[in-house]
Design a protein around this motif. Structure first.
Motif, short mmCIF file in Angstrom:
data_model
loop_
_atom_site.label_atom_id
_atom_site.label_comp_id
_atom_site.label_asym_id
_atom_site.label_seq_id
_atom_site.Cartn_x
_atom_site.Cartn_y
_atom_site.Cartn_z
N GLU A 179 54.14 26.61 12.85
CA GLU A 179 53.69 27.60 13.82
C GLU A 179 54.74 28.71 13.93
O GLU A 179 55.94 28.44 13.99
CB GLU A 179 53.51 26.95 15.19
CG GLU A 179 52.40 25.91 15.27
CD GLU A 179 51.02 26.55 15.37
OE1 GLU A 179 50.94 27.79 15.48
OE2 GLU A 179 50.03 25.80 15.30
N GLY A 180 54.28 29.95 13.95
CA GLY A 180 55.21 31.07 14.10
C GLY A 180 56.21 31.13 12.97
O GLY A 180 55.84 31.13 11.79
N GLN A 193 52.69 25.78 6.87
CA GLN A 193 52.15 24.76 7.77
C GLN A 193 52.71 24.85 9.19
O GLN A 193 52.14 24.27 10.12
CB GLN A 193 52.42 23.36 7.21
CG GLN A 193 51.92 23.14 5.80
CD GLN A 193 50.49 23.59 5.61
OE1 GLN A 193 49.57 23.13 6.28
NE2 GLN A 193 50.29 24.50 4.67
N SER A 229 58.36 28.79 12.33
CA SER A 229 58.72 27.43 11.93
C SER A 229 58.02 27.05 10.62
O SER A 229 57.00 27.64 10.25
CB SER A 229 58.33 26.43 13.02
OG SER A 229 58.98 26.74 14.24
N GLY A 272 57.12 23.75 15.42
CA GLY A 272 56.95 24.92 16.28
C GLY A 272 55.88 24.74 17.32
O GLY A 272 55.67 25.60 18.18
N THR A 273 55.14 23.61 17.27
CA THR A 273 54.19 23.28 18.34
C THR A 273 54.96 23.20 19.66
O THR A 273 56.09 22.72 19.71
CB THR A 273 53.50 21.94 18.04
OG1 THR A 273 52.75 22.06 16.84
CG2 THR A 273 52.59 21.50 19.17
N THR A 274 54.36 23.65 20.74
CA THR A 274 55.07 23.64 22.02
C THR A 274 55.10 22.25 22.65
O THR A 274 54.27 21.39 22.33
CB THR A 274 54.42 24.61 23.02
OG1 THR A 274 53.11 24.14 23.35
CG2 THR A 274 54.35 26.02 22.46
N PRO A 300 58.82 26.12 21.83
CA PRO A 300 58.42 25.59 20.51
C PRO A 300 59.38 24.48 20.09
O PRO A 300 60.59 24.58 20.27
CB PRO A 300 58.54 26.80 19.58
CG PRO A 300 58.55 27.99 20.49
CD PRO A 300 59.21 27.53 21.75
N PRO A 339 52.26 20.74 13.45
CA PRO A 339 53.06 21.79 12.83
C PRO A 339 54.39 21.97 13.56
O PRO A 339 54.42 21.96 14.80
CB PRO A 339 52.17 23.03 12.98
CG PRO A 339 50.78 22.50 13.13
CD PRO A 339 50.93 21.22 13.88
N TRP A 381 55.44 20.36 8.58
CA TRP A 381 54.91 19.42 9.55
C TRP A 381 56.05 18.62 10.16
O TRP A 381 57.10 18.46 9.56
CB TRP A 381 53.92 18.45 8.89
CG TRP A 381 52.67 19.11 8.39
CD1 TRP A 381 52.43 19.60 7.14
CD2 TRP A 381 51.48 19.36 9.15
NE1 TRP A 381 51.17 20.13 7.07
CE2 TRP A 381 50.56 20.00 8.29
CE3 TRP A 381 51.10 19.10 10.47
CZ2 TRP A 381 49.29 20.39 8.70
CZ3 TRP A 381 49.84 19.48 10.89
CH2 TRP A 381 48.94 20.12 10.01
#
Length: 581
Positions: A385-386, A383, A388, A411-413, A451, A409, A391
């Protein structure tokens, strides 16, 4: 066995002073009940409590003097509390406070008090009338209702659709929920497999420090097998900008409670508590209703889910104070003492509530456990990003168009989260961001593509912290903003250790003097003084509050010089909760 004999038997370092403290039970629930009934704590009520409980009156008075929620004088008919901390300050909070004072300042029926964060930063500037929370726009109607004794209890409206971490359908009932708990108690799932799944998922404590959840559960389970243990959900989020746990409690009480019950069953605890701040009255009622429904359905109690095991829950309502979010201060409060942090080690997993092994996790951490156990560690990891995993809930406030709670998610920027919140007010540019709540270092607009994760933010000189992202538009006086944050920490210091108590006061005096003089920036002498105080507090304060209190200020000094930060974010270890709490 008494507490003093427990200490003597184990001879644990750092707990010797516990032997001299008054034994339980805690008088705080009784004091809360008196104040709820009368609005304050009359002397005759305290004397009666002293006689009934056979406790010295000076002990009771010592408790009352420590906790800000307790009153020793009758309140006005209408009590108006207005927040003056960062998220509200950014939304012209000072102007609104001045307007309220001009409107009601001479009214003898109204008591107006500036307070620290009410946990309603999404409706900043936030206030409460007789503990009924509301935005400033709702003040007049609430004041009128309070004058006429017609102020109803505040209610909450839950989210219609489940958040991404909820494995249960929107229309599910109690009988269709608590699936992982039922499976564990029925023997279809083992405690060892729960720990292994949590470890494989990479779930970390979402209260701030990010300690691996599976590892913590395994450590507490292995401590004194068969002995008395406890479990606590820390719902005392009190840091400016932080309100995502409040939303989780509103929308997902079933997940928070299931996660807590699973933790109890895994580590061998029969009794658990949700420790909730008193400002969260509407959310407290949601939790009480869920717990009562579980008790009536036999999910909890002496024969939980028909398993023959006892699992019981209760709420412990905090009498106020940000320091109680620090896990050992929380334990001191629950035991009936002043909420001052303990020296560590020993840690609560070995020596917690009443000297027994105690599992403590945050609201969000417990709420994530059921979906991981139902959908698996691999699903959770996918779930993010990258690199990471999972949630993450964020409370977004300050200069954004749509303040609120967002589940994204991991790792979201920073930039993507700000965009999700509608961007900066009026289309302005970002001036700075606190990505992890008041205790996190500010970052500049050059870091918006960072992130949001534990490691990436730590490498950037700040931290994920409480998951509270506060946005400051370009042109905001960053030194004034950082001074606002420092005022909060100065006011919330428990006073136990000199570096925190004196250092925060001196630093605030220096900064306030600069701002009041109109100088706009610190000269080299004052700058050096602030840096010296920060180093002393960071290295010598007992708990994380003093260790990080000046970090935001020093990071702003770095931003004003064109650097990313003047000091890396302090990272005290050993606590699942926020490093500053």
């Amino acid at each position: 066995m008494t507490l003093s004999s427990e200490v003597g038997r184990h001879r644990l370092p750092g707990v010797e002073a516990r032997a001299g403290k008054f034994p339980g039970p805690s008088l705080i629930p009784a004091l809360n009940a008196i104040q709820a009934r009368l609005g304050w704590l009359p002397r005759e009520e305290l004397e009666e409590l002293s006689r009934t409980m056979r406790r010295p009156l000076y002990e009771i008075e010592g408790l009352i003097s420590f906790y800000p929620h307790f009153r020793t004088s009758p309140p006005a008919k209408v009590s108006v509390s207005v927040c003056h901390d960062l998220s509200c300050w950014l939304r012209s909070g000072d102007d609104r406070i001045a307007e309220v004072r001009a409107r009601y300042g001479d009214d003898t029926e109204i008591e107006l008090t500036e307070v620290s964060c009410l946990g309603r930063c999404d409706s900043a500037p936030a206030l409460a009338v007789n503990e009924h929370p509301a935005p400033v726009a709702g003040l007049d109607a609430l004041v009128t209702a309070a004058r006429q004794d017609e102020l109803a209890e505040a209610t909450v409206t839950g989210r219609a659709e489940p958040w991404p971490n909820d494995p249960y359908p929107a229309n599910s009932t109690l009988s269709g929920r608590y699936a992982s708990l039922r499976a564990l108690l029925a023997g279809r799932m083992s405690a060892e497999s729960v720990v292994a799944t949590l470890e494989a998922s990479g779930l970390r404590g979402m209260g701030g420090a990010g300690f691996p959840t599976g590892r913590k559960w395994g450590l507490v389970a292995a401590t004194e097998p068969g002995g008395v243990k406890y479990a606590i959900c820390n719902a005392d989020e009190s840091e400016p900008g932080t309100f995502k746990d409040r939303q989780i409690l509103t929308d997902q009480p079933h997940l928070v409670i299931e996660g807590l019950l699973l933790g109890m069953a895994v580590v061998g605890a029969e009794q658990g508590w949700i420790f909730i701040r008193h400002e969260y009255g509407p959310e407290e009622r949601v939790l009480r209703a869920e717990i009562e429904a579980l008790r009536e359905a036999g999910v909890i109690g002496a024969n939980a889910c028909g398993s023959g095991r006892r699992l019981d829950l209760d709420l412990f309502v905090s009498p106020g104070g940000y320091i109680l979010g620090e896990e050992t201060a929380l334990l001191e409060c629950m035991e009936g003492h002043r909420g001052e942090p303990r020296n560590k080690p020993p840690f609560p997993g070995n020596y917690g509530l009443h000297g027994r092994p105690t599992l403590i996790n945050s609201v969000e951490t417990f709420a994530d456990v059921p979906v991981i156990l139902q959908r698996g560690a691999d699903w959770w990891a996918e779930q993010g990003e990258g690199d990471s995993t999972g949630w993450k809930f964020f409370a977004v406030s300050g200069h954004v168009e749509s303040p609120g709670v967002y589940c994204v998610p991991m790792g979201t920027t920073v930039r993507a989260l700000i965009d999700l919140a509608g961007g900066v007010l009026g289309g302005a540019r970002v001036g700075a961001v606190q990505p992890g709540g008041a205790s996190s270092n500010f970052i500049g607009p050059d870091r918006l593509d960072l992130p949001l994760d534990f490691g990436t933010l730590a490498e950037a000189g700040t931290m994920l912290g409480s998951g509270a992202l506060v946005v400051l538009a370009e042109g905001t006086d960053l030194l004034a903003a950082a001074t606002n944050v420092l005022r909060f920490f100065r006011n919330e210091s428990c006073g136990k250790c000199v570096p925190c108590r004196v250092g925060s006061t001196k630093a605030h005096e220096v900064l306030r003097g600069v701002l009041d003089s109109g100088a706009g920036a610190l000269d080299e002498a004052r700058r050096d003084r602030i840096l010296q105080l920060e180093e002393t507090m960071r290295k010598t304060s007992i708990c994380g509050l003093g260790q990080v209190a000046l970090g935001p200020v020093v990071s702003v000094l770095g931003l004003n010089k064109g650097a990313a930060a003047a000091r890396p974010q302090p990272r005290p270890e050993g606590s699942e909760e926020q490093p500053d709490r």
